[in-house]
Write an enzyme that holds these catalytic residues in place. Structure first.
Site, PDB file in Angstrom:
ATOM      1  N   HIS A  70      -3.247   6.328   3.812  1.00 32.46           N
ATOM      2  CA  HIS A  70      -4.038   5.147   3.467  1.00 32.46           C
ATOM      3  C   HIS A  70      -3.433   3.870   4.045  1.00 32.46           C
ATOM      4  O   HIS A  70      -4.126   3.046   4.659  1.00 32.46           O
ATOM      5  CB  HIS A  70      -4.158   5.061   1.945  1.00 32.46           C
ATOM      6  N   ASP A  84       0.865  -1.178   0.000  1.00 39.34           N
ATOM      7  CA  ASP A  84       0.000   0.000   0.000  1.00 39.34           C
ATOM      8  C   ASP A  84       0.902   1.228   0.000  1.00 39.34           C
ATOM      9  O   ASP A  84       2.072   1.150  -0.379  1.00 39.34           O
ATOM     10  CB  ASP A  84      -0.871  -0.037   1.270  1.00 39.34           C
ATOM     11  N   SER A  88     -11.219  -0.714   0.584  1.00 37.83           N
ATOM     12  CA  SER A  88      -9.886  -0.701   1.192  1.00 37.83           C
ATOM     13  C   SER A  88      -9.945  -0.963   2.689  1.00 37.83           C
ATOM     14  O   SER A  88      -9.009  -1.523   3.269  1.00 37.83           O
ATOM     15  CB  SER A  88      -9.208   0.650   0.970  1.00 37.83           C
TER      16      SER A  88
END
Length: 531
Positions: free
Chosen positions: A196, A157, A350
């Site tokens: 994120h 990620d 996600s």
């Protein structure tokens, strides 16, 4: 020449040969990014896959590279190189290169270095307490286990803020690798923009029962593979390299909260490599409200995850479709953050994906399963929440079921299509050993089903390390697949191949082709069928 021999196998459901195809194949260890490569998307690059039988990927490709292009990256383990063209080069120049290089011996494919994005949907301002762990019954599971540091979850990620107060205890001495900048430090470059990966890591494995912040689903060890830049995008090559690295580190799970770019052979080979080396890829369905699952989740090797809201309805943004395996809460999920806020709620598939990765971490701490068995166990112990199988797959993951149910003993939910939902009952394994004599040799096999409605079948090819064998399969037909006509394919650059089929069509025998792309030798074909 036809081969009508039948292996001496003793019970129904074992393999039987239906004759050799006898035709030629269809076309006659990096651990971090190459220094000096730019981060993020690399749309000017072509990825070229090369058989392991070549001396080196770059050597097999070099003389086809035009003067205005360069080989800028090589991954010998996955068997590919990246060829960079100048930004001003015409599309026809890249296409001419693709046409030329794919005619070369030992070159298996050429494709654009596609761009993938973090699968995030922004949410309203934070409110309330956590609900995701409660929705998947994590507190009940914690009575059995909080997870184990011996189980690792690789977060491929954006970078993870590994010194966060609620994450630092979950990292070992090796925090990870940065495939964007090409170094050994996966820390986010710009904390305000690169949150994120930290949010994803916290959902799966923020430290539970430490008196600080939020509770992650499991106390698993985190590995950070930074493959998305602060902009949230990353190339196929960077992500594939990170997946390979995670598998080489012994990760039990690799969390892929990202998507886009469509089907690519490079990414397919990377997730195949992960499964073949003991790592289960768990991936996000996508956030387009589409009736088709995005890649990489749509690869059969991956456990594909849809997102639910607090009421266990399919989230409005979540992709769905027949490739969906399980569902998990993904809307307004509270987790770790990179700025002084420390914690924040955001939404997306996600966020649902690391919930599943955390549940996988709990199950793995309890049972130590292979990727195929872990995948089946998560599906078998999932709970039907009243959605269709396209929306929830086998159901919403359930942590208590996952740690309290002995693998292979049944249980679990399933969509409203009446299917049995997911791979938790009995299983049977069959195998046969044979050989191929050269690149011009292939052999077709058929398999008679043991169960009337199996939830899953896993086909594994274990061939010689000095050759390149490929595996093809078809269901619902009496015809042998070919290298150009098939339902499922695994064609990595070596001879270790795996095909996983959920809820296979059992109206006819399973048809399989083992094909020598290059080389000769003995192989073993193994079928594992699960109720």
């Amino acid at each position: 020449m036809a081969d009508d021999s039948t292996p001496d196998l003793n019970r129904r459901g074992f393999l039987k040969t239906t004759g050799a195809v006898g035709t030629a194949a269809a076309f006659a260890g990096v651990t971090q990014a190459t220094p000096g490569r730019s981060p993020g998307a690399k749309e000017d690059e072509i990825l070229v896959g090369v058989s392991k039988t070549a001396d080196s990927p770059s050597g097999a490709v070099a003389d086809a590279v035009p003067g205005n292009a360069d080989i800028v990256h090589e991954n010998k383990q996955l068997g590919y190189v990246a060829v960079k063209f100048p930004a001003e080069a015409a599309d026809t120049a890249r296409q001419n290169f693709v046409d030329a290089v794919t005619k070369k011996d030992r070159v298996k494919y050429a494709e654009q270095n596609a761009t993938h994005q973090a699968l995030l949907t922004p949410s309203d301002p934070r409110f309330g307490d956590q609900y995701a762990p409660q929705q998947v019954n994590a507190p009940a599971a914690w009575d059995t286990t909080l997870g184990s540091a011996s189980v690792s979850i690789a977060v491929v990620d954006q970078g993870v803020k590994y010194d966060h107060e609620d994450l630092s205890a979950q990292f070992g001495s090796d925090v990870g690798q940065d495939f964007v900048d090409g170094d050994g430090d996966p820390y986010p470059d710009v904390l305000a923009d690169e949150y994120h990966g930290t949010h994803v890591a916290g959902i799966a494995a923020a430290t539970t029962d430490n008196g600080v912040g939020v509770s992650g689903i499991s106390n698993s060890t985190i590995l950070s593979g930074r493959a998305l830049s602060e902009s949230g995008s990353g190339s196929t090559a960077d992500i594939a390299d990170a997946i390979q690295w995670a598998a080489d580190q012994g990760a039990d799970v690799v969390n892929l909260s990202l998507g886009g770019g469509g089907y690519t052979s490079t990414m397919k080979n990377a997730v195949s490599y992960a499964v073949n080396n003991g790592t289960l890829p768990i991936a996000a369905n996508g956030n387009d409200s589409s009736g088709s699952v995005s890649y990489p989740a749509a690869y059969s090797e991956c456990l594909a995850v849809s997102a639910l809201d607090q009421n266990e309805n399919l989230a409005t943004y979540s992709n769905y479709g027949p490739n969906t395996d399980v569902a998990a809460p993904g809307t307004d999920v509270l987790s770790t953050w990179t700025t002084s806020t420390k914690y924040k709620r955001i939404s997306g598939t996600s966020m649902a994906t690391p919930v599943v990765s955390g549940v996988a971490g709990l199950a793995q701490a309890q049972y130590d399963l292979s990727p195929a068995d872990l995948r089946s166990h998560l599906k078998a112990t999932a709970v039907d929440v009243g959605l269709s199988s396209d929306e929830q797959g086998s159901g919403r993951v359930d942590a208590a079921n996952a740690v309290e149910t002995e693998p292979g003993s049944g249980g679990g939910g399933g969509g409203d299509d009446g299917g049995d939902g997911g791979g938790g009952g009995d299983s049977t394994t069959s195998s046969v050993t044979d050989s191929l004599s050269s690149y011009a040799d292939s052999k077709c096999w058929s398999y008679a089903w043991t169960y009337s409605s199996p939830s899953e079948v896993v086909v594994e090819l274990d061939g010689p390390s000095f050759a390149d064998f490929d595996l093809y399969a078809s269901t619902g037909t009496t015809y042998c697949p070919s290298t150009s006509a098939y339902d499922y394919r695994s064609w990595t650059t070596d001879s270790q191949e795996t095909i996983t089929i959920s809820n296979p069509d059992t109206s006819t025998d399973l048809q399989m082709l083992v094909d020598s792309y290059d080389g000769s030798g003995e192989y073993t074909l193994t079928i594992t069928e699960k109720q």
